[in-house]
Design a protein around this motif. Structure first.
Motif, PDB file in Angstrom:
ATOM      1  N   PRO A  72       0.818  -1.106  -0.058  1.00 20.17           N
ATOM      2  CA  PRO A  72      -0.086  -0.088  -0.073  1.00 20.17           C
ATOM      3  C   PRO A  72       0.923   1.313   0.021  1.00 20.17           C
ATOM      4  CG  PRO A  72      -0.843  -1.356   1.720  1.00 20.17           C
ATOM      5  CD  PRO A  72       0.539  -2.056   1.177  1.00 20.17           C
ATOM      6  N   PHE A  73       0.235   2.443  -0.218  1.00 16.92           N
ATOM      7  CA  PHE A  73       0.950   3.688  -0.361  1.00 16.92           C
ATOM      8  C   PHE A  73       0.161   4.210   0.767  1.00 16.92           C
ATOM      9  CE2 PHE A  73       0.960   2.717  -4.612  1.00 16.92           C
ATOM     10  CZ  PHE A  73       2.241   2.517  -5.166  1.00 16.92           C
ATOM     11  N   VAL A  74       0.877   5.016   1.753  1.00 17.89           N
ATOM     12  CA  VAL A  74       0.213   5.690   2.887  1.00 17.89           C
ATOM     13  C   VAL A  74       0.758   6.957   3.110  1.00 17.89           C
ATOM     14  CG1 VAL A  74      -0.498   3.470   3.934  1.00 17.89           C
ATOM     15  CG2 VAL A  74       1.804   4.469   4.495  1.00 17.89           C
ATOM     16  N   TYR A  75      -0.086   7.712   3.893  1.00 13.62           N
ATOM     17  CA  TYR A  75       0.493   8.837   4.534  1.00 13.62           C
ATOM     18  C   TYR A  75       0.499   8.574   6.078  1.00 13.62           C
ATOM     19  CZ  TYR A  75       0.291  13.838   6.317  1.00 13.62           C
ATOM     20  OH  TYR A  75       0.612  14.934   7.028  1.00 13.62           O
ATOM     21  N   VAL A  76       1.554   8.981   6.905  1.00 16.66           N
ATOM     22  CA  VAL A  76       1.306   8.973   8.014  1.00 16.66           C
ATOM     23  C   VAL A  76       1.595  10.245   8.901  1.00 16.66           C
ATOM     24  CG1 VAL A  76       2.869   8.023  10.067  1.00 16.66           C
ATOM     25  CG2 VAL A  76       2.848   6.835   8.174  1.00 16.66           C
ATOM     26  N   GLY A  77       0.667  10.575   9.722  1.00 18.43           N
ATOM     27  CA  GLY A  77       0.631  11.970  10.488  1.00 18.43           C
ATOM     28  C   GLY A  77       0.526  11.819  11.856  1.00 18.43           C
ATOM     29  N   ALA A  82       5.584  12.066  22.522  1.00 16.26           N
ATOM     30  CA  ALA A  82       5.352  10.715  22.113  1.00 16.26           C
ATOM     31  C   ALA A  82       4.771  10.563  20.571  1.00 16.26           C
ATOM     32  CB  ALA A  82       4.635  10.076  23.067  1.00 16.26           C
ATOM     33  N   ALA A  83       3.804  11.566  20.346  1.00 22.03           N
ATOM     34  CA  ALA A  83       3.201  11.319  19.088  1.00 22.03           C
ATOM     35  C   ALA A  83       4.243  11.838  18.017  1.00 22.03           C
ATOM     36  CB  ALA A  83       1.891  12.271  19.051  1.00 22.03           C
ATOM     37  N   VAL A  84       5.108  12.840  18.370  1.00 14.22           N
ATOM     38  CA  VAL A  84       6.037  13.420  17.275  1.00 14.22           C
ATOM     39  C   VAL A  84       7.040  12.306  16.805  1.00 14.22           C
ATOM     40  CG1 VAL A  84       7.940  14.787  17.100  1.00 14.22           C
ATOM     41  CG2 VAL A  84       5.710  15.875  18.094  1.00 14.22           C
ATOM     42  N   VAL A  90       7.516   9.414  13.265  1.00 14.04           N
ATOM     43  CA  VAL A  90       8.660   9.236  12.681  1.00 14.04           C
ATOM     44  C   VAL A  90       8.821   7.538  12.657  1.00 14.04           C
ATOM     45  CG1 VAL A  90      11.201   9.482  12.339  1.00 14.04           C
ATOM     46  CG2 VAL A  90       9.650  11.469  12.836  1.00 14.04           C
ATOM     47  N   GLU A  91       8.678   6.843  13.829  1.00 13.82           N
ATOM     48  CA  GLU A  91       9.246   5.530  14.029  1.00 13.82           C
ATOM     49  C   GLU A  91       7.974   4.635  13.182  1.00 13.82           C
ATOM     50  OE1 GLU A  91       8.964   4.704  18.058  1.00 13.82           O
ATOM     51  OE2 GLU A  91      10.608   6.363  18.702  1.00 13.82           O
ATOM     52  N   LEU A  92       6.867   5.276  13.028  1.00 14.15           N
ATOM     53  CA  LEU A  92       5.884   4.247  12.335  1.00 14.15           C
ATOM     54  C   LEU A  92       6.005   4.557  10.799  1.00 14.15           C
ATOM     55  CD1 LEU A  92       3.323   2.553  12.374  1.00 14.15           C
ATOM     56  CD2 LEU A  92       1.809   4.780  12.627  1.00 14.15           C
ATOM     57  N   GLY A  93       6.505   5.701  10.211  1.00 10.73           N
ATOM     58  CA  GLY A  93       6.775   5.889   9.092  1.00 10.73           C
ATOM     59  C   GLY A  93       7.955   4.914   8.514  1.00 10.73           C
ATOM     60  N   ILE A  94       8.954   4.714   9.417  1.00 12.62           N
ATOM     61  CA  ILE A  94       9.967   4.198   9.108  1.00 12.62           C
ATOM     62  C   ILE A  94       9.787   2.732   9.274  1.00 12.62           C
ATOM     63  CG2 ILE A  94      12.426   3.588  10.280  1.00 12.62           C
ATOM     64  CD1 ILE A  94      12.734   6.222  11.246  1.00 12.62           C
ATOM     65  N   ALA A  95       9.102   2.129   9.965  1.00 15.08           N
ATOM     66  CA  ALA A  95       8.732   0.824  10.274  1.00 15.08           C
ATOM     67  C   ALA A  95       7.740   0.302   8.964  1.00 15.08           C
ATOM     68  CB  ALA A  95       7.701   0.549  11.612  1.00 15.08           C
ATOM     69  N   LEU A  96       6.841   1.225   8.379  1.00 13.73           N
ATOM     70  CA  LEU A  96       5.949   0.923   7.487  1.00 13.73           C
ATOM     71  C   LEU A  96       6.820   0.847   5.820  1.00 13.73           C
ATOM     72  CD1 LEU A  96       2.863   2.743   8.217  1.00 13.73           C
ATOM     73  CD2 LEU A  96       3.193   0.417   8.144  1.00 13.73           C
ATOM     74  N   ARG A  97       8.075   1.623   5.980  1.00 15.20           N
ATOM     75  CA  ARG A  97       8.882   1.808   4.707  1.00 15.20           C
ATOM     76  C   ARG A  97       9.515   0.523   4.661  1.00 15.20           C
ATOM     77  NH1 ARG A  97       9.857   7.654   4.943  1.00 15.20           N
ATOM     78  NH2 ARG A  97       9.071   8.428   3.131  1.00 15.20           N
ATOM     79  N   VAL A 151       5.442   5.515   1.571  1.00 11.26           N
ATOM     80  CA  VAL A 151       5.194   6.229   2.604  1.00 11.26           C
ATOM     81  C   VAL A 151       5.546   7.761   2.564  1.00 11.26           C
ATOM     82  CG1 VAL A 151       5.694   6.818   5.055  1.00 11.26           C
ATOM     83  CG2 VAL A 151       5.680   4.397   4.284  1.00 11.26           C
ATOM     84  N   TRP A 152       4.417   8.722   2.894  1.00 10.74           N
ATOM     85  CA  TRP A 152       4.691  10.006   2.891  1.00 10.74           C
ATOM     86  C   TRP A 152       4.424  10.686   3.794  1.00 10.74           C
ATOM     87  CZ3 TRP A 152       7.101  13.173  -0.534  1.00 10.74           C
ATOM     88  CH2 TRP A 152       7.381  14.224  -0.683  1.00 10.74           C
ATOM     89  N   GLN A 153       5.469  11.417   4.535  1.00 13.12           N
ATOM     90  CA  GLN A 153       5.310  12.190   5.889  1.00 13.12           C
ATOM     91  C   GLN A 153       5.729  13.510   5.690  1.00 13.12           C
ATOM     92  OE1 GLN A 153       8.040   9.437   8.024  1.00 13.12           O
ATOM     93  NE2 GLN A 153       6.378   9.333   9.689  1.00 13.12           N
ATOM     94  N   ALA A 154       4.803  14.290   6.197  1.00 14.35           N
ATOM     95  CA  ALA A 154       5.122  15.702   6.122  1.00 14.35           C
ATOM     96  C   ALA A 154       6.126  16.425   7.050  1.00 14.35           C
ATOM     97  CB  ALA A 154       3.758  16.856   6.429  1.00 14.35           C
TER      98      ALA A 154
END
Length: 111
Positions: A39-44, A89-91, A95-102, A108-111
């Motif tokens: 999948p393609f995802v955005y993590v925010g 913790a959310a900040v 980042v950690e969730l984006g890295i894990a999904l990649r 993955v896209w993160q702003a």
């Protein structure tokens, strides 16, 4: 005690993006290890309920262009277990969730 609970109102969230997002060169450059079929995802992260934040993206309010133009739906199975949490913790979790999904091959896209 009430003050501590009030601070636990931040959330990470993951939005599924439509396949057409892969046509964007910027998105492709940020995902050199994307695995075909993932999948393609955005993590925010947000101080709002993820459903409300998704609706704002889709309405163009403080929106990420990829979510506004390609956002399909939220994927709570990928993030609900972490929420809610304090701001810092959310900040970090964003980042950690984006890295894990990649690492799993997601685009993955993160702003």
């Amino acid at each position: 005690m009430a003050r501590k609970r009030a601070s636990l109102h931040y959330h990470v969230y993951v939005v599924e993006l439509g396949d057409a997002v892969w046509n964007n060169a910027r998105f492709r450059r940020c995902n050199p290890d994307y695995r075909l079929g993932m999948p393609f995802v955005y993590v925010g992260m947000t101080g709002l309920d993820p459903d409300v934040r998704f609706d704002k993206h889709k309405a163009g309010i403080q929106a990420n262009n990829f979510v506004r133009d390609h956002g399909v739906r939220l994927l709570p199975a990928l993030y609900a277990v972490y929420n809610p949490m304090p701001y810092q913790a959310a900040v970090e979790m964003e980042v950690e969730l984006g890295i894990a999904l990649r690492e799993k091959g997601y685009g993955v896209w993160q702003a």
